[in-house]
Design a protein around this motif. Sequence first.
Motif, PDB file in Angstrom:
ATOM      1  N   ARG A 161       0.869  -1.168   0.000  1.00 56.85           N
ATOM      2  CA  ARG A 161       0.000   0.000   0.000  1.00 56.85           C
ATOM      3  C   ARG A 161       0.914   1.228   0.000  1.00 56.85           C
ATOM      4  O   ARG A 161       1.869   1.300   0.783  1.00 56.85           O
ATOM      5  CB  ARG A 161      -0.901   0.036   1.237  1.00 56.85           C
ATOM      6  N   PHE A 162       0.658   2.161  -0.880  1.00 55.73           N
ATOM      7  CA  PHE A 162       1.499   3.345  -1.029  1.00 55.73           C
ATOM      8  C   PHE A 162       0.668   4.596  -0.759  1.00 55.73           C
ATOM      9  O   PHE A 162      -0.398   4.768  -1.327  1.00 55.73           O
ATOM     10  CB  PHE A 162       2.088   3.403  -2.440  1.00 55.73           C
ATOM     11  N   LEU A 163       1.188   5.437   0.110  1.00 56.75           N
ATOM     12  CA  LEU A 163       0.508   6.672   0.494  1.00 56.75           C
ATOM     13  C   LEU A 163       1.519   7.812   0.501  1.00 56.75           C
ATOM     14  O   LEU A 163       2.724   7.581   0.641  1.00 56.75           O
ATOM     15  CB  LEU A 163      -0.103   6.530   1.892  1.00 56.75           C
ATOM     16  N   SER A 164       1.025   9.021   0.378  1.00 55.13           N
ATOM     17  CA  SER A 164       1.930  10.169   0.436  1.00 55.13           C
ATOM     18  C   SER A 164       2.278  10.525   1.881  1.00 55.13           C
ATOM     19  O   SER A 164       3.307  11.128   2.139  1.00 55.13           O
ATOM     20  CB  SER A 164       1.323  11.376  -0.266  1.00 55.13           C
ATOM     21  N   GLY A 165       1.405  10.178   2.808  1.00 52.34           N
ATOM     22  CA  GLY A 165       1.669  10.464   4.210  1.00 52.34           C
ATOM     23  C   GLY A 165       0.896  11.638   4.769  1.00 52.34           C
ATOM     24  O   GLY A 165       0.925  11.883   5.972  1.00 52.34           O
ATOM     25  N   ASP A 166       0.202  12.367   3.901  1.00 57.75           N
ATOM     26  CA  ASP A 166      -0.560  13.516   4.407  1.00 57.75           C
ATOM     27  C   ASP A 166      -2.068  13.344   4.225  1.00 57.75           C
ATOM     28  O   ASP A 166      -2.822  14.303   4.338  1.00 57.75           O
ATOM     29  CB  ASP A 166      -0.080  14.813   3.762  1.00 57.75           C
ATOM     30  N   GLU A 167      -2.515  12.127   3.968  1.00 53.40           N
ATOM     31  CA  GLU A 167      -3.936  11.869   3.809  1.00 53.40           C
ATOM     32  C   GLU A 167      -4.638  11.915   5.172  1.00 53.40           C
ATOM     33  O   GLU A 167      -4.152  11.315   6.129  1.00 53.40           O
ATOM     34  CB  GLU A 167      -4.169  10.473   3.197  1.00 53.40           C
ATOM     35  N   ASP A 168      -5.750  12.615   5.228  1.00 52.83           N
ATOM     36  CA  ASP A 168      -6.537  12.618   6.458  1.00 52.83           C
ATOM     37  C   ASP A 168      -7.676  11.602   6.336  1.00 52.83           C
ATOM     38  O   ASP A 168      -7.853  10.972   5.287  1.00 52.83           O
ATOM     39  CB  ASP A 168      -7.055  14.012   6.801  1.00 52.83           C
ATOM     40  N   MET A 178      -9.207   9.518   3.049  1.00 55.00           N
ATOM     41  CA  MET A 178      -9.124   8.055   3.002  1.00 55.00           C
ATOM     42  C   MET A 178     -10.496   7.405   2.970  1.00 55.00           C
ATOM     43  O   MET A 178     -10.654   6.306   2.425  1.00 55.00           O
ATOM     44  CB  MET A 178      -8.306   7.525   4.185  1.00 55.00           C
ATOM     45  N   ASP A 179     -11.492   8.044   3.521  1.00 56.54           N
ATOM     46  CA  ASP A 179     -12.846   7.485   3.522  1.00 56.54           C
ATOM     47  C   ASP A 179     -13.523   7.548   2.157  1.00 56.54           C
ATOM     48  O   ASP A 179     -14.542   6.901   1.941  1.00 56.54           O
ATOM     49  CB  ASP A 179     -13.718   8.208   4.552  1.00 56.54           C
ATOM     50  N   ASN A 180     -12.963   8.298   1.236  1.00 55.04           N
ATOM     51  CA  ASN A 180     -13.542   8.440  -0.098  1.00 55.04           C
ATOM     52  C   ASN A 180     -12.883   7.427  -1.042  1.00 55.04           C
ATOM     53  O   ASN A 180     -11.715   7.577  -1.416  1.00 55.04           O
ATOM     54  CB  ASN A 180     -13.338   9.864  -0.608  1.00 55.04           C
ATOM     55  N   SER A 181     -13.621   6.416  -1.441  1.00 51.26           N
ATOM     56  CA  SER A 181     -13.065   5.353  -2.282  1.00 51.26           C
ATOM     57  C   SER A 181     -12.592   5.857  -3.645  1.00 51.26           C
ATOM     58  O   SER A 181     -11.768   5.211  -4.291  1.00 51.26           O
ATOM     59  CB  SER A 181     -14.087   4.229  -2.460  1.00 51.26           C
ATOM     60  N   LYS A 182     -13.065   7.014  -4.070  1.00 50.32           N
ATOM     61  CA  LYS A 182     -12.616   7.580  -5.344  1.00 50.32           C
ATOM     62  C   LYS A 182     -11.159   8.038  -5.286  1.00 50.32           C
ATOM     63  O   LYS A 182     -10.543   8.285  -6.315  1.00 50.32           O
ATOM     64  CB  LYS A 182     -13.509   8.746  -5.753  1.00 50.32           C
ATOM     65  N   ASN A 183     -10.616   8.127  -4.070  1.00 51.79           N
ATOM     66  CA  ASN A 183      -9.221   8.528  -3.900  1.00 51.79           C
ATOM     67  C   ASN A 183      -8.261   7.344  -3.888  1.00 51.79           C
ATOM     68  O   ASN A 183      -7.073   7.533  -3.631  1.00 51.79           O
ATOM     69  CB  ASN A 183      -9.061   9.320  -2.596  1.00 51.79           C
ATOM     70  N   HIS A 184      -8.757   6.151  -4.151  1.00 54.90           N
ATOM     71  CA  HIS A 184      -7.929   4.941  -4.103  1.00 54.90           C
ATOM     72  C   HIS A 184      -7.912   4.275  -5.468  1.00 54.90           C
ATOM     73  O   HIS A 184      -8.860   4.379  -6.241  1.00 54.90           O
ATOM     74  CB  HIS A 184      -8.497   3.952  -3.074  1.00 54.90           C
ATOM     75  N   GLY A 185      -6.830   3.573  -5.736  1.00 48.78           N
ATOM     76  CA  GLY A 185      -6.725   2.824  -6.977  1.00 48.78           C
ATOM     77  C   GLY A 185      -5.910   1.569  -6.754  1.00 48.78           C
ATOM     78  O   GLY A 185      -5.138   1.475  -5.791  1.00 48.78           O
ATOM     79  N   VAL A 186      -6.078   0.612  -7.618  1.00 44.95           N
ATOM     80  CA  VAL A 186      -5.321  -0.638  -7.561  1.00 44.95           C
ATOM     81  C   VAL A 186      -4.426  -0.686  -8.788  1.00 44.95           C
ATOM     82  O   VAL A 186      -4.907  -0.540  -9.920  1.00 44.95           O
ATOM     83  CB  VAL A 186      -6.268  -1.857  -7.527  1.00 44.95           C
ATOM     84  N   TYR A 187      -3.136  -0.876  -8.546  1.00 43.69           N
ATOM     85  CA  TYR A 187      -2.150  -0.890  -9.617  1.00 43.69           C
ATOM     86  C   TYR A 187      -1.181  -2.038  -9.395  1.00 43.69           C
ATOM     87  O   TYR A 187      -0.921  -2.429  -8.249  1.00 43.69           O
ATOM     88  CB  TYR A 187      -1.352   0.420  -9.644  1.00 43.69           C
ATOM     89  N   LEU A 188      -0.610  -2.534 -10.469  1.00 43.75           N
ATOM     90  CA  LEU A 188       0.449  -3.515 -10.345  1.00 43.75           C
ATOM     91  C   LEU A 188       1.668  -2.832  -9.725  1.00 43.75           C
ATOM     92  O   LEU A 188       1.937  -1.656 -10.003  1.00 43.75           O
ATOM     93  CB  LEU A 188       0.820  -4.084 -11.709  1.00 43.75           C
TER      94      LEU A 188
END
Length: 74
Positions: free
Chosen positions: A17-24, A28-38
Motif C-alpha cells: 500500500r502506497f501513500l503520500s503520508g498527508d492523507e486525512d 481516506m474514507d472516499n473510495s474515489k481517492n484509491h486505486g489498484v495498480y500492479l
Amino acid sequence: MYREEPYEYNEADSGWRFLSGDEDDCYMDNSKNHGVYLVNTICNYDSDIMPFLDAEPGTAYIRDEKGNFILAEE
C-alpha cells in the motif's frame, strides 16, 4: 509504504500500500481517492521502492528528511 497480507481472492495483490503520508480520514474514507495498480507500475514511477519489495507483511517504510526510505517505527 506498508505491506499487508495480500488478499487471497486477488492474485495480483502484492500486499503493498502506497501513500503520500498527508492523507486525512476524510480523504481516506472516499473510495474515489484509491486505486489498484500492479507494483511494476508503481516501480516505474519510483524505482527507489524496488529493494524493499520482498519485505514481509507488517513492514512499513517512510522517507526521511533526505528522501531515503527508512524502516518505520511503530
